[in-house]
Write a protein that holds these residues in place. Structure first.
Motif, PDB file in Angstrom:
ATOM      1  N   GLU A 245      -1.723   7.815   3.724  1.00  0.00           N
ATOM      2  CA  GLU A 245      -1.339   8.111   5.113  1.00  0.00           C
ATOM      3  C   GLU A 245      -2.354   7.563   6.113  1.00  0.00           C
ATOM      4  OE1 GLU A 245       0.935  12.233   3.913  1.00  0.00           O
ATOM      5  OE2 GLU A 245      -0.692  12.336   5.388  1.00  0.00           O
TER       6      GLU A 245
ATOM      7  N   ASN B  32       7.674   0.490   5.167  1.00  0.00           N
ATOM      8  CA  ASN B  32       6.795   1.137   4.208  1.00  0.00           C
ATOM      9  C   ASN B  32       7.323   2.497   3.769  1.00  0.00           C
ATOM     10  OD1 ASN B  32       4.460   1.377   2.745  1.00  0.00           O
ATOM     11  ND2 ASN B  32       3.203   0.630   4.416  1.00  0.00           N
ATOM     12  N   GLY B  33       6.831   2.999   2.621  1.00  0.00           N
ATOM     13  CA  GLY B  33       7.065   4.387   2.272  1.00  0.00           C
ATOM     14  C   GLY B  33       8.112   4.630   1.204  1.00  0.00           C
ATOM     15  N   ASP B  34       8.684   3.570   0.643  1.00  0.00           N
ATOM     16  CA  ASP B  34       9.649   3.755  -0.434  1.00  0.00           C
ATOM     17  C   ASP B  34       9.128   3.048  -1.680  1.00  0.00           C
ATOM     18  OD1 ASP B  34      12.304   4.211  -1.710  1.00  0.00           O
ATOM     19  OD2 ASP B  34      12.865   4.630   0.370  1.00  0.00           O
TER      20      ASP B  34
ATOM     21  N   ARG C 257      12.037  14.153   1.522  1.00  0.00           N
ATOM     22  CA  ARG C 257      12.402  13.117   2.488  1.00  0.00           C
ATOM     23  C   ARG C 257      13.885  13.190   2.871  1.00  0.00           C
ATOM     24  NH1 ARG C 257       9.387   8.310   1.842  1.00  0.00           N
ATOM     25  NH2 ARG C 257       7.197   8.834   1.607  1.00  0.00           N
TER      26      ARG C 257
ATOM     27  N   HIS D  99      -2.412  10.767  -1.626  1.00  0.00           N
ATOM     28  CA  HIS D  99      -1.350  10.744  -0.620  1.00  0.00           C
ATOM     29  C   HIS D  99      -1.892  10.709   0.799  1.00  0.00           C
ATOM     30  CE1 HIS D  99       1.718  10.935  -3.622  1.00  0.00           C
ATOM     31  NE2 HIS D  99       1.145  12.002  -4.176  1.00  0.00           N
TER      32      HIS D  99
ATOM     33  N   GLN E 194      -1.526   4.024   6.588  1.00  0.00           N
ATOM     34  CA  GLN E 194      -0.275   3.849   7.331  1.00  0.00           C
ATOM     35  C   GLN E 194      -0.421   4.204   8.804  1.00  0.00           C
ATOM     36  OE1 GLN E 194       2.218   6.265   4.802  1.00  0.00           O
ATOM     37  NE2 GLN E 194       3.047   4.482   3.731  1.00  0.00           N
TER      38      GLN E 194
END
Lengths: 315, 315
Positions: A16, A27-29, B232, A12, A19
């Motif tokens: 990051e 991004n991120g889903d 989230r 994770h 990113q």
């Protein structure tokens, strides 16, 4: 002092790190939802995988350079259709022992190159594996009603035009193979052509909008790439030996390495030079390197069979 | 009789083998140009990499099953946004010694699964490498004005609904780890859930069109995937222990393996079950498994902290 590895920080935090270097709204889903496309545009998509030890070496290229090259070779394929690169995805396998700085470097090389095209890294996947493997997917947008530039639409009577050097990347690779990174400095442009091939944004669209019908990029080697175009288009493609003659710097490198620079020109790939055929004016940024003829589906150089044939094959 | 390998037939014929199994109008050029999108639709894109020995084993799964799984895990991510999968790309690295039949099998598994969704394998890349690595990219289409189903839009008061089994894949993996392919036949459904997870076309769109707001798929494990959704979305997600209780078959397998089936339910991933939150009716094909609440950004089971936590991490 030991360097922090991907194994130390875990998946994770490693994601990051990417990113942070390459922020994206998308991004991120589970998946990335892209913005609405321009009206009357179509999506263009391509993928290319780079395996450590086969497509790049960590002792020859920096992580930034590897990221750069991964984007260029994918975006060149998008441009070769006459389209505009808009987004990229990166799937990456890496050993847990990979330093985080390597990951950051790759991400930075990707981010910089993607930004040059006003595109965005919209997603990816990170997994452990014994080797570093980068799999990049690029998306592009093809606007308007003109057909895309396919490899099967070269027509007799057209000019062959190119945007970029031919054979420089192969010369650079030969220098790295002989000298490693201690190659004589005067040849830096050749080695740079191999490590960080250049690709000018917009060139593919210029060719399409000014009347080109066929286009590809010089990825596997000139005779391989244009040989395929000749076959698929059922034409003969004749190249002007003066126009593709090895540059002075290539001649010098060849003399030093006791190599034949024509082999670099004819069989070296990875320049990612865009090569198109057109019946109209030479598109801006391109130069004429040959002509398209009726006749046997082959490539000739000044009417003769090429002195060297072949190119990159994976197996 | 020795079997024909990719190294024997070479890259071009190997690619033709894939294209024969998975023909596409879009394939065969530098990049694939997709058809015009429906008006007011957006493109959704995701990528997932499978590394031999980490994500699959050739002695546990057939090539067809590996191809199947690669598509399902990517298409599940597309569906989890509420979108419809439309296209896939396959980048594949394989040792030259890989039998052509393996390549054909992977391609067949992909082709069948892609066809179930009326989607198409539109491109790819084939390269040599020491290990089999599949990198699949999936594209999808998100039509209309409803927002996509993101992981950060679970709201207090909603139901949590699921479409598919939970924990079956982990149970199947545990059986393969203990028995290899000689597992007791009564557990075939569990092993099948691991090797060829099912994914019903349209479920993602049904959830979106009937009012779901958040959705993900159970890929890394229930507590991991819903834990991320809780974080989230800034909510507490409470699961009903009766609704996610291990099935009778899982209980049997757990007794045999001396394992805790709740660990499979709570931490096993790879079921690719779609899990959504909605304030309206339960979407067709889904069942209620919990509810969304104000409060600490966490997951609870019947109001209690889960007995097991965690899930798949790559490093």
């Amino acid at each position: 002092m030991t360097e922090l590895t991907i194994g130390d920080i875990g998946e994770h935090r490693a994601i990051e790190e990417i990113q942070k270097v390459s922020p994206s709204r998308h991004n991120g889903d589970d998946a990335a939802v892209l913005g609405h496309a321009s009206p009357n545009s179509r999506v263009v998509v391509t993928t290319d995988m780079l395996v450590e030890g086969r497509h790049f070496r960590m002792d020859w290229s920096t992580p930034e350079q590897i990221g750069h090259k991964a984007i260029v070779q994918n975006f060149a394929d998008i441009q070769a259709m006459g389209a505009r690169p808009t987004a990229a995805l990166l799937a990456l396998s890496a050993p847990p022992s990979t330093p985080v700085s390597v990951l950051r470097g790759i991400a930075r090389g990707i981010a910089l190159r993607v930004a040059d095209f006003s595109a965005e890294l919209v997603g990816g996947d990170l997994t452990s594996g014994d080797h570093l493997v980068l799999s990049v997917t690029a998306l592009g947008s093809l606007g308007g009603n003109l057909p895309e530039l396919t490899i099967d639409r070269a027509r007799p009577g057209q000019k062959v035009v190119a945007s970029g050097e031919i054979g420089h990347s192969a010369a650079g690779l030969a220098l790295l193979e002989r000298y490693g990174t201690d190659f004589p400095r005067e040849f830096a442009p050749l080695v740079a052509a191999h490590r960080t091939p250049s690709l000018v944004p917009g060139r593919g669209m210029v060719a399409r909008s000014t009347g080109a019908t066929a286009m590809t990029d010089n990825s596997d080697g000139l005779t391989a790439d244009l040989g395929l175009m000749a076959q698929r288009s059922h034409v003969r493609i004749d190249l002007d030996p003066e126009a593709i003659r090895p540059s002075a710097l290539m001649e010098e490198a060849a003399a030093l390495l006791d190599a034949d620079p024509w082999e670099w020109v004819l069989c070296g790939g990875e320049d990612h030079t865009l090569i198109a055929t057109t019946a109209t004016d030479v598109p801006s940024g391109f130069r004429t390197i040959g002509s398209v003829h009726k006749g046997p589906e082959d490539i000739t150089i000044g009417g003769q069979s090429p002195a060297h044939r072949g190119g990159w094959v994976s197996f």
